[in-house]
Design a protein around this motif. Structure first.
Motif, mmCIF file in Angstrom:
data_model
loop_
_atom_site.group_PDB
_atom_site.id
_atom_site.type_symbol
_atom_site.label_atom_id
_atom_site.label_comp_id
_atom_site.label_asym_id
_atom_site.label_seq_id
_atom_site.Cartn_x
_atom_site.Cartn_y
_atom_site.Cartn_z
ATOM 1 N N UNK A 63 0.847 -1.174 0.000
ATOM 2 C CA UNK A 63 0.000 0.000 0.000
ATOM 3 C C UNK A 63 0.887 1.230 0.000
ATOM 4 N N UNK A 64 0.450 2.240 -0.747
ATOM 5 C CA UNK A 64 1.216 3.474 -0.838
ATOM 6 C C UNK A 64 0.265 4.662 -0.652
ATOM 7 N N UNK A 65 0.640 5.536 0.277
ATOM 8 C CA UNK A 65 -0.174 6.706 0.631
ATOM 9 C C UNK A 65 0.592 7.958 0.232
ATOM 10 N N UNK A 66 -0.126 8.955 -0.263
ATOM 11 C CA UNK A 66 0.429 10.282 -0.488
ATOM 12 C C UNK A 66 -0.213 11.225 0.517
ATOM 13 N N UNK A 67 0.606 11.970 1.247
ATOM 14 C CA UNK A 67 0.105 12.962 2.206
ATOM 15 C C UNK A 67 0.521 14.337 1.713
ATOM 16 N N UNK A 68 -0.460 15.152 1.349
ATOM 17 C CA UNK A 68 -0.226 16.519 0.899
ATOM 18 C C UNK A 68 -0.502 17.431 2.091
ATOM 19 N N UNK A 69 0.557 17.973 2.665
ATOM 20 C CA UNK A 69 0.475 18.712 3.935
ATOM 21 C C UNK A 69 1.677 19.643 4.021
ATOM 22 N N UNK A 70 1.445 20.904 4.340
ATOM 23 C CA UNK A 70 2.556 21.851 4.388
ATOM 24 C C UNK A 70 3.356 21.793 5.685
ATOM 25 N N UNK A 71 2.801 21.263 6.755
ATOM 26 C CA UNK A 71 3.498 21.244 8.037
ATOM 27 C C UNK A 71 4.362 19.979 8.157
ATOM 28 N N UNK A 72 5.691 20.152 8.276
ATOM 29 C CA UNK A 72 6.564 18.972 8.336
ATOM 30 C C UNK A 72 6.320 18.087 9.554
ATOM 31 N N UNK A 73 5.929 18.668 10.677
ATOM 32 C CA UNK A 73 5.664 17.853 11.868
ATOM 33 C C UNK A 73 4.439 16.964 11.658
ATOM 34 N N UNK A 74 3.398 17.511 11.051
ATOM 35 C CA UNK A 74 2.214 16.694 10.772
ATOM 36 C C UNK A 74 2.555 15.557 9.818
ATOM 37 N N UNK A 75 3.394 15.846 8.808
ATOM 38 C CA UNK A 75 3.805 14.777 7.888
ATOM 39 C C UNK A 75 4.583 13.699 8.633
#
Length: 129
Positions: A1-13
């Protein structure tokens, strides 16, 4: 499984990456929506997680671009991950094409439950953790 996370905050990523690592789920990330859309052009993802509030293009607009595609990638399951608490937020996200909405801070069980739900609705195998 492969997920893409589009998020500007590096801590949340990082937090989400650590959660997915526990289950052996691979994650790619983009720090802005435009990059995330290019990554979708170039690779296949089982799920896209997207923040709503980012510099440049917001998450609702990014979801619109994904759903407007003319290929199979238009149907990728999308889960919004947001700190926004507007009363009509869930309805706006679903109207834009999101499959589910998670509110920050995201708990591991909530993340995997949401992923399992959207994969099951889209005909996927679901997550076994």
């Amino acid at each position: 499984m492969k997920v893409l996370f589009i998020e500007d905050d590096p801590m949340n990523r990082r937090v989400v990456r650590d959660m997915l690592d526990v289950a052996g789920v691979g994650m790619a990330d983009a720090d802005h929506a435009e990059l995330g859309l290019r990554m979708i052009d170039d690779d296949d993802f089982d799920i896209v997680l997207v923040d709503l509030r980012m510099p440049g293009m917001d998450g609702i607009t990014a979801i619109g671009h994904i759903r407007a595609r003319t290929d199979a990638k238009a149907n990728v399951p999308i889960i919004v991950v947001t700190a926004d608490i507007a009363p009509d937020l869930r309805e706006r996200c679903v109207a834009a094409g999101a499959d589910d909405v998670l509110f920050k801070p995201v708990a591991m069980d909530a993340l995997f439950d949401a992923m399992g739900r959207v994969l099951a609705r889209k005909g996927g195998d679901g997550l076994i953790v």
